[in-house]
Design a protein around this motif. Structure first.
Motif, PDB file in Angstrom:
ATOM      1  N   TYR A  22       0.834  -1.200   0.000  1.00 57.08           N
ATOM      2  CA  TYR A  22       0.000   0.000   0.000  1.00 57.08           C
ATOM      3  C   TYR A  22       0.872   1.255   0.000  1.00 57.08           C
ATOM      4  CZ  TYR A  22       1.032   0.441   5.021  1.00 57.08           C
ATOM      5  OH  TYR A  22       1.668   0.572   6.231  1.00 57.08           O
ATOM      6  N   SER A  24       0.420   5.680   0.860  1.00 53.06           N
ATOM      7  CA  SER A  24      -0.493   6.658   1.439  1.00 53.06           C
ATOM      8  C   SER A  24       0.158   8.031   1.471  1.00 53.06           C
ATOM      9  CB  SER A  24      -0.918   6.236   2.853  1.00 53.06           C
ATOM     10  OG  SER A  24       0.150   6.381   3.772  1.00 53.06           O
ATOM     11  N   SER A  26      -0.464  11.921   3.587  1.00 56.57           N
ATOM     12  CA  SER A  26      -1.208  12.564   4.676  1.00 56.57           C
ATOM     13  C   SER A  26      -0.634  13.929   4.989  1.00 56.57           C
ATOM     14  CB  SER A  26      -1.180  11.694   5.943  1.00 56.57           C
ATOM     15  OG  SER A  26       0.133  11.599   6.461  1.00 56.57           O
ATOM     16  N   GLU A  77       6.181  -0.469   7.569  1.00 53.69           N
ATOM     17  CA  GLU A  77       5.921   0.782   6.860  1.00 53.69           C
ATOM     18  C   GLU A  77       7.167   1.661   6.846  1.00 53.69           C
ATOM     19  OE1 GLU A  77       2.021   3.082   7.242  1.00 53.69           O
ATOM     20  OE2 GLU A  77       3.414   4.319   8.440  1.00 53.69           O
ATOM     21  N   LYS A 179      -9.363   3.802  10.270  1.00 55.08           N
ATOM     22  CA  LYS A 179      -9.534   3.772   8.821  1.00 55.08           C
ATOM     23  C   LYS A 179     -11.011   3.822   8.447  1.00 55.08           C
ATOM     24  CE  LYS A 179      -7.167  -0.086   8.654  1.00 55.08           C
ATOM     25  NZ  LYS A 179      -6.460  -1.294   8.160  1.00 55.08           N
ATOM     26  N   PHE A 186      -9.287   1.930  -1.677  1.00 60.76           N
ATOM     27  CA  PHE A 186      -9.056   3.232  -1.049  1.00 60.76           C
ATOM     28  C   PHE A 186      -9.641   3.293   0.361  1.00 60.76           C
ATOM     29  CE2 PHE A 186      -8.581   4.451  -5.514  1.00 60.76           C
ATOM     30  CZ  PHE A 186      -7.459   5.283  -5.448  1.00 60.76           C
ATOM     31  N   HIS A 187      -8.837   3.871   1.268  1.00 67.49           N
ATOM     32  CA  HIS A 187      -9.275   4.153   2.634  1.00 67.49           C
ATOM     33  C   HIS A 187      -8.878   5.581   3.002  1.00 67.49           C
ATOM     34  CE1 HIS A 187      -9.415  -0.255   2.931  1.00 67.49           C
ATOM     35  NE2 HIS A 187     -10.178  -0.100   4.006  1.00 67.49           N
ATOM     36  N   GLY A 285      -5.359  11.474   6.023  1.00 72.08           N
ATOM     37  CA  GLY A 285      -4.798  11.079   4.746  1.00 72.08           C
ATOM     38  C   GLY A 285      -5.618  10.031   4.033  1.00 72.08           C
ATOM     39  N   ILE A 286      -5.022   9.552   2.944  1.00 72.02           N
ATOM     40  CA  ILE A 286      -5.680   8.543   2.118  1.00 72.02           C
ATOM     41  C   ILE A 286      -4.684   7.436   1.789  1.00 72.02           C
ATOM     42  CG2 ILE A 286      -5.132   9.751  -0.038  1.00 72.02           C
ATOM     43  CD1 ILE A 286      -7.908   8.790  -1.059  1.00 72.02           C
ATOM     44  N   THR A 287      -5.175   6.214   1.766  1.00 74.36           N
ATOM     45  CA  THR A 287      -4.342   5.049   1.490  1.00 74.36           C
ATOM     46  C   THR A 287      -4.877   4.311   0.267  1.00 74.36           C
ATOM     47  OG1 THR A 287      -3.751   4.730   3.812  1.00 74.36           O
ATOM     48  CG2 THR A 287      -3.531   2.818   2.386  1.00 74.36           C
ATOM     49  N   TYR A 288      -3.965   3.901  -0.585  1.00 71.49           N
ATOM     50  CA  TYR A 288      -4.314   3.052  -1.719  1.00 71.49           C
ATOM     51  C   TYR A 288      -3.653   1.692  -1.519  1.00 71.49           C
ATOM     52  CZ  TYR A 288      -4.718   1.050  -6.374  1.00 71.49           C
ATOM     53  OH  TYR A 288      -4.989   0.206  -7.420  1.00 71.49           O
ATOM     54  N   THR A 289      -4.466   0.643  -1.510  1.00 67.66           N
ATOM     55  CA  THR A 289      -3.968  -0.715  -1.341  1.00 67.66           C
ATOM     56  C   THR A 289      -4.011  -1.437  -2.677  1.00 67.66           C
ATOM     57  OG1 THR A 289      -4.807  -0.789   0.929  1.00 67.66           O
ATOM     58  CG2 THR A 289      -4.274  -2.891  -0.120  1.00 67.66           C
TER      59      THR A 289
END
Length: 295
Positions: A22, A24, A26, A77, A179, A186-187, A285-289
């Motif tokens: 993933y 992200s 932020s 991470e 989350k 997307f989260h 923020g936003i996370t893309y997995t």
């Protein structure tokens, strides 16, 4: 033996299926976690002083992260961050025999690039925690000051800008987040973050400097003395020691040492000091997995 082998294979397959990469991004704001004394500010008529506490870790920050989950629970991470620190009051004054002889109005601020490595733990599908280590990759602490030194002939006014650079530090970072799922990839997230880190100064240098000294009237230094005209000096041409006013400013560049002889007379060297960058912050923020392996 056969059963153990089958169990190991099943474990590997399960982990592989749930493994995820993933990324992200932020942004957020941090406040001092344990403010230290930064400066002492005088009121307008210089009859009272007020302490100011803070940390150079206060301010806006942004982060870019990349991570990998081994399964639905554990992951690692790596994050790259930038801090745009808020102004900190660094005022000071010097009093001799009940008289204020020097007043400095100053502000300072941190600019820093950081790198952190963390372990991530999902408590459930929505709540997670992470903790790890952080270091400073680059940046500086900037300062701007105006200083007045009292003399019998009027004040000497010094205006300058300095850059402070520090040694690479190592600190601790921890966060607790929540989350919000938008879809399978997307989260959105919000998290509370703690940063515990201090920076030991390595060197400092004036980038701008102007000194205005008042004139000395004729005969003020004794019968027949012609006096000295008012003078203005800029960075690079100001005398370190003046025949009348003495030491006018610190050396253009100063290095900070962990050990110095008590007989040291070099003004460009002084004992090191540590400044705080610790903070509590909130990030959004936003996370893309990426798709799961095997899909």
């Amino acid at each position: 033996m056969k059963n153990q082998l089958l169990l190991a294979i099943a474990l590997i397959v399960t982990t592989s299926i749930s493994a995820q990469f993933y990324v992200s991004a932020s942004g957020g704001y941090a406040i001092p976690s344990a403010g230290v004394l930064m400066g002492q500010e005088l009121n307008a008529d210089r009859t009272e002083a007020k302490n100011h506490y803070g940390s150079f870790g206060e301010g806006l920050n942004t982060q870019l992260k990349g991570g990998y989950f081994f399964n639905d629970t554990f992951g690692v991470e790596l994050a790259f961050a930038y801090l745009h620190g808020s102004d900190q009051v660094r005022d000071s004054y010097l009093m001799e025999e009940g008289v204020i002889t020097e007043v400095t109005d100053a502000k300072a601020y941190g600019r820093a690039f950081g790198l952190s490595a963390s372990l991530v733990y999902n408590f459930n599908e929505k709540v997670y925690g992470r903790f790890g280590a952080i270091t400073k990759l680059g940046g500086r602490t900037g300062a701007e000051l105006t200083r007045e030194n009292a003399t019998p002939f009027g004040p000497i006014v010094t205006e300058g800008k300095l850059d402070f650079h520090g040694r690479p530090p190592l600190g601790f970072i921890a966060a607790l987040g929540h989350k919000f799922k938008l879809n399978d990839n997307f989260h959105l997230f919000a998290e509370l973050e703690y940063l515990g880190i201090n920076v030991t100064r390595d060197n400092s240098e004036f980038t701008e400097l102007t000194i205005n000294a008042p004139a000395v009237p004729a005969n003020a230094l004794g019968a027949g003395h012609p006096g000295i005209p008012a003078a203005t000096w800029n960075l690079g041409d100001a005398p370190l020691n003046h025949p009348v006013y003495g030491t006018l400013y610190a050396p253009t560049k100063t290095t900070y040492e962990d050990e110095l002889s008590t007989s040291n007379t070099d003004p460009s060297k002084t004992l090191s000091e540590t400044v705080p960058y610790s903070s509590f912050g909130i990030n959004f923020g936003i996370t893309y997995t990426f798709g799961k392996k095997g899909e």
